[in-house]
Motif scaffolding. Structure first.
Motif, PDB file in Angstrom:
ATOM      1  N   LEU A 159      27.431  11.398   9.414  1.00 28.15           N
ATOM      2  CA  LEU A 159      26.087  11.648   8.882  1.00 28.15           C
ATOM      3  C   LEU A 159      26.097  12.904   8.014  1.00 28.15           C
ATOM      4  O   LEU A 159      26.541  13.961   8.460  1.00 28.15           O
ATOM      5  N   PRO A 160      25.598  12.820   6.790  1.00 24.98           N
ATOM      6  CA  PRO A 160      25.615  13.994   5.903  1.00 24.98           C
ATOM      7  C   PRO A 160      24.600  15.040   6.331  1.00 24.98           C
ATOM      8  O   PRO A 160      23.585  14.725   6.972  1.00 24.98           O
ATOM      9  N   GLU A 161      24.888  16.292   5.967  1.00 24.35           N
ATOM     10  CA  GLU A 161      23.954  17.374   6.274  1.00 24.35           C
ATOM     11  C   GLU A 161      22.620  17.179   5.541  1.00 24.35           C
ATOM     12  O   GLU A 161      21.578  17.652   5.978  1.00 24.35           O
ATOM     13  N   GLU A 162      22.659  16.460   4.421  1.00 24.67           N
ATOM     14  CA  GLU A 162      21.446  16.262   3.611  1.00 24.67           C
ATOM     15  C   GLU A 162      20.438  15.322   4.258  1.00 24.67           C
ATOM     16  O   GLU A 162      19.338  15.122   3.731  1.00 24.67           O
ATOM     17  N   ILE A 163      20.790  14.713   5.418  1.00 21.48           N
ATOM     18  CA  ILE A 163      19.884  13.772   6.065  1.00 21.48           C
ATOM     19  C   ILE A 163      18.564  14.435   6.435  1.00 21.48           C
ATOM     20  O   ILE A 163      17.509  13.802   6.437  1.00 21.48           O
ATOM     21  N   ASP A 164      18.616  15.738   6.730  1.00 14.69           N
ATOM     22  CA  ASP A 164      17.387  16.453   7.077  1.00 14.69           C
ATOM     23  C   ASP A 164      16.458  16.558   5.870  1.00 14.69           C
ATOM     24  O   ASP A 164      15.236  16.502   6.007  1.00 14.69           O
ATOM     25  N   GLN A 165      17.037  16.694   4.671  1.00  8.07           N
ATOM     26  CA  GLN A 165      16.223  16.717   3.449  1.00  8.07           C
ATOM     27  C   GLN A 165      15.546  15.367   3.227  1.00  8.07           C
ATOM     28  O   GLN A 165      14.412  15.301   2.754  1.00  8.07           O
ATOM     29  N   VAL A 166      16.250  14.286   3.591  1.00  6.78           N
ATOM     30  CA  VAL A 166      15.662  12.944   3.477  1.00  6.78           C
ATOM     31  C   VAL A 166      14.435  12.835   4.367  1.00  6.78           C
ATOM     32  O   VAL A 166      13.392  12.292   3.967  1.00  6.78           O
ATOM     33  N   LEU A 167      14.545  13.356   5.583  1.00  3.52           N
ATOM     34  CA  LEU A 167      13.400  13.327   6.497  1.00  3.52           C
ATOM     35  C   LEU A 167      12.215  14.114   5.942  1.00  3.52           C
ATOM     36  O   LEU A 167      11.057  13.680   6.044  1.00  3.52           O
ATOM     37  N   ASP A 168      12.497  15.287   5.357  1.00  2.00           N
ATOM     38  CA  ASP A 168      11.417  16.084   4.761  1.00  2.00           C
ATOM     39  C   ASP A 168      10.745  15.328   3.618  1.00  2.00           C
ATOM     40  O   ASP A 168       9.509  15.337   3.489  1.00  2.00           O
ATOM     41  N   ASN A 169      11.553  14.674   2.799  1.00  2.00           N
ATOM     42  CA  ASN A 169      10.998  13.912   1.673  1.00  2.00           C
ATOM     43  C   ASN A 169      10.156  12.743   2.160  1.00  2.00           C
ATOM     44  O   ASN A 169       9.081  12.455   1.610  1.00  2.00           O
ATOM     45  N   LEU A 170      10.616  12.060   3.196  1.00  2.00           N
ATOM     46  CA  LEU A 170       9.852  10.934   3.743  1.00  2.00           C
ATOM     47  C   LEU A 170       8.531  11.398   4.353  1.00  2.00           C
ATOM     48  O   LEU A 170       7.513  10.699   4.266  1.00  2.00           O
ATOM     49  N   GLN A 171       8.550  12.592   4.956  1.00  2.00           N
ATOM     50  CA  GLN A 171       7.298  13.126   5.502  1.00  2.00           C
ATOM     51  C   GLN A 171       6.289  13.403   4.381  1.00  2.00           C
ATOM     52  O   GLN A 171       5.099  13.108   4.522  1.00  2.00           O
ATOM     53  N   GLN A 172       6.780  13.960   3.265  1.00  2.00           N
ATOM     54  CA  GLN A 172       5.893  14.213   2.130  1.00  2.00           C
ATOM     55  C   GLN A 172       5.339  12.914   1.575  1.00  2.00           C
ATOM     56  O   GLN A 172       4.143  12.813   1.232  1.00  2.00           O
ATOM     57  N   ILE A 173       6.202  11.893   1.480  1.00  2.00           N
ATOM     58  CA  ILE A 173       5.731  10.597   0.985  1.00  2.00           C
ATOM     59  C   ILE A 173       4.691  10.012   1.938  1.00  2.00           C
ATOM     60  O   ILE A 173       3.659   9.481   1.508  1.00  2.00           O
ATOM     61  N   ARG A 174       4.956  10.148   3.229  1.00  2.00           N
ATOM     62  CA  ARG A 174       4.030   9.611   4.228  1.00  2.00           C
ATOM     63  C   ARG A 174       2.662  10.274   4.115  1.00  2.00           C
ATOM     64  O   ARG A 174       1.619   9.606   4.246  1.00  2.00           O
ATOM     65  N   ASN A 175       2.648  11.577   3.878  1.00  2.00           N
ATOM     66  CA  ASN A 175       1.369  12.292   3.774  1.00  2.00           C
ATOM     67  C   ASN A 175       0.581  11.891   2.532  1.00  2.00           C
ATOM     68  O   ASN A 175      -0.642  12.050   2.488  1.00  2.00           O
ATOM     69  N   ARG A 176       1.262  11.387   1.516  1.00  2.00           N
ATOM     70  CA  ARG A 176       0.584  11.005   0.277  1.00  2.00           C
ATOM     71  C   ARG A 176       0.089   9.561   0.281  1.00  2.00           C
ATOM     72  O   ARG A 176      -0.717   9.174  -0.572  1.00  2.00           O
ATOM     73  N   LEU A 177       0.607   8.760   1.234  1.00  2.00           N
ATOM     74  CA  LEU A 177       0.241   7.349   1.249  1.00  2.00           C
ATOM     75  C   LEU A 177      -1.230   7.167   1.628  1.00  2.00           C
ATOM     76  O   LEU A 177      -1.778   7.920   2.424  1.00  2.00           O
ATOM     77  N   LYS A 178      -1.841   6.158   1.061  1.00  2.00           N
ATOM     78  CA  LYS A 178      -3.248   5.847   1.325  1.00  2.00           C
ATOM     79  C   LYS A 178      -3.343   4.618   2.226  1.00  2.00           C
ATOM     80  O   LYS A 178      -2.424   3.813   2.314  1.00  2.00           O
ATOM     81  N   GLY A 179      -4.451   4.462   2.869  1.00  3.44           N
ATOM     82  CA  GLY A 179      -4.681   3.299   3.697  1.00  3.44           C
ATOM     83  C   GLY A 179      -4.592   3.617   5.170  1.00  3.44           C
ATOM     84  O   GLY A 179      -4.389   4.768   5.573  1.00  3.44           O
ATOM     85  N   ASP A 180      -4.784   2.551   5.992  1.00  3.66           N
ATOM     86  CA  ASP A 180      -4.728   2.747   7.443  1.00  3.66           C
ATOM     87  C   ASP A 180      -3.270   2.814   7.916  1.00  3.66           C
ATOM     88  O   ASP A 180      -2.333   2.767   7.121  1.00  3.66           O
ATOM     89  N   PHE A 181      -3.111   2.902   9.223  1.00  3.41           N
ATOM     90  CA  PHE A 181      -1.772   3.077   9.785  1.00  3.41           C
ATOM     91  C   PHE A 181      -0.856   1.911   9.431  1.00  3.41           C
ATOM     92  O   PHE A 181       0.303   2.100   9.038  1.00  3.41           O
ATOM     93  N   ALA A 182      -1.356   0.704   9.549  1.00  6.03           N
ATOM     94  CA  ALA A 182      -0.534  -0.476   9.266  1.00  6.03           C
ATOM     95  C   ALA A 182      -0.081  -0.488   7.811  1.00  6.03           C
ATOM     96  O   ALA A 182       1.074  -0.828   7.507  1.00  6.03           O
ATOM     97  N   ALA A 183      -0.966  -0.095   6.896  1.00 11.14           N
ATOM     98  CA  ALA A 183      -0.620  -0.080   5.472  1.00 11.14           C
ATOM     99  C   ALA A 183       0.459   0.967   5.191  1.00 11.14           C
ATOM    100  O   ALA A 183       1.387   0.735   4.407  1.00 11.14           O
ATOM    101  N   LYS A 184       0.338   2.121   5.831  1.00 12.76           N
ATOM    102  CA  LYS A 184       1.339   3.169   5.634  1.00 12.76           C
ATOM    103  C   LYS A 184       2.709   2.733   6.154  1.00 12.76           C
ATOM    104  O   LYS A 184       3.746   2.988   5.524  1.00 12.76           O
ATOM    105  N   VAL A 185       2.714   2.061   7.306  1.00 16.56           N
ATOM    106  CA  VAL A 185       3.974   1.574   7.867  1.00 16.56           C
ATOM    107  C   VAL A 185       4.625   0.580   6.921  1.00 16.56           C
ATOM    108  O   VAL A 185       5.842   0.622   6.674  1.00 16.56           O
ATOM    109  N   THR A 186       3.821  -0.319   6.344  1.00 17.25           N
ATOM    110  CA  THR A 186       4.358  -1.328   5.418  1.00 17.25           C
ATOM    111  C   THR A 186       4.963  -0.668   4.180  1.00 17.25           C
ATOM    112  O   THR A 186       6.054  -1.034   3.731  1.00 17.25           O
ATOM    113  N   GLN A 187       4.256   0.316   3.628  1.00 18.97           N
ATOM    114  CA  GLN A 187       4.752   0.993   2.432  1.00 18.97           C
ATOM    115  C   GLN A 187       6.043   1.777   2.725  1.00 18.97           C
ATOM    116  O   GLN A 187       6.981   1.771   1.927  1.00 18.97           O
ATOM    117  N   LEU A 188       6.092   2.455   3.869  1.00 17.48           N
ATOM    118  CA  LEU A 188       7.311   3.187   4.230  1.00 17.48           C
ATOM    119  C   LEU A 188       8.482   2.239   4.480  1.00 17.48           C
ATOM    120  O   LEU A 188       9.637   2.542   4.152  1.00 17.48           O
TER     121      LEU A 188
END
Length: 501
Positions: A159-188
């Motif tokens: 596992l690369p050390e950069e995996i933690d940066q991927v998690l940070d990026n996914l968190q930022q994307i998650r915070n920007r997504l619109k819609g209810d919980f199910a919609a956010k899960v589908t988009q992610l």
């Protein structure tokens, strides 16, 4: 009548506890207790821990001094010790006492873990892989802690050390997504599905293809090396046959000593990732072989022995493909430049380089041994590994040795898993030695065939044995062995530079 066979499976339910909100009781202050305390603190450093034991070893005392959330209670266990604890960990080397403590804790409704006694446990402490915010717990259902440990090493290296940066990026994307919980899960799911779309068959094919290409390339390199040595020597066939006959008749006990020297050197090098040149040189010098013969013979024989070692490391899964690619080209270029420069300017300049290298590796050897006894080994990202390989290849050719002590010791001192470092450095060493020996052969020719054949034969016998040792030796043992060998090598070069040898 059809009999239904129920396949055994792991029915443990995995959870991640917020231990900082719970109270933990550890019974036992010896080595087992130290191991459990270390695991708790590595994963949940703010956990409130109470340790009950008649005596505490130095490691436990040091942890308690460094962490204010640990309290030591110097007394024998009694039922009232369980009061107030949410989880009880029993770490004593007495099965009857462990059983009694476990029964008392369960009677009071507590969850219990008993060291090395799965049948008394309500839960197991897993081998844990940590990459920043990513944490993977590994369970073998209590059957093989060693397998869990090996899987942990593999994941840590893969596992690369950069995996933690991927998690940070996914968190930022998650915070920007619109819609209810199910919609956010589908988009992610849509965003991350690319991480799981590569078929297993394709991955396996790619891995096998890389292995076949590497083995085929190594075989071709060896064939051309041998053909080049024969064709470039300008020796008539008849004369070559006569020399072969004379050689067969002139085999003497020294040849068998060469086999022993090659075996010993490759056993050390294959298991620890360094030491071939040092071991060979020491043995050959003790047998009275002159220095020019030692230098030329070792570089030529190392091509064959390192090839066998590298293949064996790949076969047993000790090679990190990414690290191998980073080291390969710079290492080969460095080896070529070092051999060419040494052939042109002479060996006397190498005497100035070796003490500098030895001073550096002496410090690294001390750091590696220190890391073996350090409880929390911080894994650092390796920067400019290509430059490290280039320097190692150059100094190995120009300075008469240094590829393993420089490259292996530097990578291990940064917290890399010794098993994968040794495997990757060993397989790269074949190409480094090949580049060096070909350059020396073109510039200086080939001699001392009986020494080379003895070293090659002994090295190829030892290679598969050494690889098995590299995969099975405990990490702490490997750290100490590598560090000790680096220090011995460094001191020998420094003492030689000031005229002691």
């Amino acid at each position: 009548m059809t009999t239904t066979v129920i396949k055994e499976q792991n029915e443990l339910f995995p959870v991640f506890l917020k231990l900082e909100h719970l109270a933990v009781l550890v019974v036992g202050g010896g080595n087992v207790g130290l191991e459990k305390l270390t695991a708790l603190l590595q994963n949940s450093p703010r956990t409130t821990i109470r340790v009950v034991a008649i005596q505490f070893n130095e490691g436990v005392l040091q942890l308690a001094q460094d962490h204010h959330n640990i309290s030591l209670v110097p007394k024998a266990f009694s039922p009232e010790d369980v009061t107030g604890a949410d989880i009880v960990i029993v770490a004593v080397n007495d099965r009857e006492a462990s059983h009694a403590i476990s029964l008392e804790a369960k009677r009071q409704g507590k969850l219990v873990n008993v060291a090395d006694t799965p049948d008394l446990c309500d839960f197991y402490l897993s081998s844990v892989v940590r990459k920043g915010n990513l944490k993977i717990a590994i369970s073998t259902n209590g059957k093989s802690p060693t397998m869990a440990k090996r899987l942990k090493e593999t994941f840590n290296e893969t596992l690369p050390e950069e995996i933690d940066q991927v998690l940070d990026n996914l968190q930022q994307i998650r915070n920007r997504l619109k819609g209810d919980f199910a919609a956010k899960v589908t988009q992610l799911n849509d965003i991350t599905k690319v991480m799981a779309t590569t078929p297993a068959k394709t991955k396996k094919t790619a891995k096998n293809s890389w292995g076949r290409q590497l083995a085929f390339g190594a075989l071709i390199a060896l064939v051309f090396t041998v053909l080049g040595m024969l064709l470039s020597s300008y020796v008539p066939v008849q004369l070559a046959l006569e020399q072969a006959q004379d050689f067969a008749l002139s085999i003497e006990p020294l040849f068998y000593w060469m086999i022993l020297a090659g075996f010993a050197a490759q056993l050390v090098d294959g298991a620890l990732g360094m030491g071939y040149g040092v071991t060979c040189t020491t043995i050959l010098m003790s047998l009275g072989v002159n220095l020019p013969a030692i230098s030329g013979s070792i570089h030529t024989a190392e091509v064959f022995s390192s090839g066998a070692s590298g293949y064996s490391h790949y076969k047993y899964g000790n090679v990190n493909k990414k690290l191998f690619k980073v080291l390969l080209i710079p290492g080969v270029i460095g080896a070529f430049l070092g051999a060419y420069l040494l052939s042109v300017v002479g060996e006397e300049y190498g005497n100035y380089v070796r003490p500098i290298l030895a001073s550096y590796t002496l410090i690294l050897g001390g750091r590696i041994i220190y890391a073996a006894f350090r409880k929390n080994k911080e894994r650092k990202k390796i920067k400019k590994a290509g430059w490290l390989a280039g320097a190692g290849g150059f100094l190995d050719s120009f300075g008469g040795g240094g590829w393993g002590p420089l490259v292996t010791s530097t990578l291990i001192s940064k917290g890399r898993t010794p098993r994968f470092v040794i495997g990757s450095v060993s397989i790269t060493e074949f190409f480094v030695a090949l580049a060096s020996s070909l350059t020396f052969f073109v510039m200086l020719g080939l001699s001392h065939l009986h020494i080379i054949l003895g070293l090659v034969l002994g090295g190829m016998i030892a290679a598969p044995i050494a690889v098995r040792l590299a995969g099975k030796l405990p990490v702490k043992t490997m750290f100490i062995a590598v560090g000790s060998l680096v220090i011995i090598w460094s001191l020998r070069i420094l003492l030689k530079a000031i005229g002691v040898f």
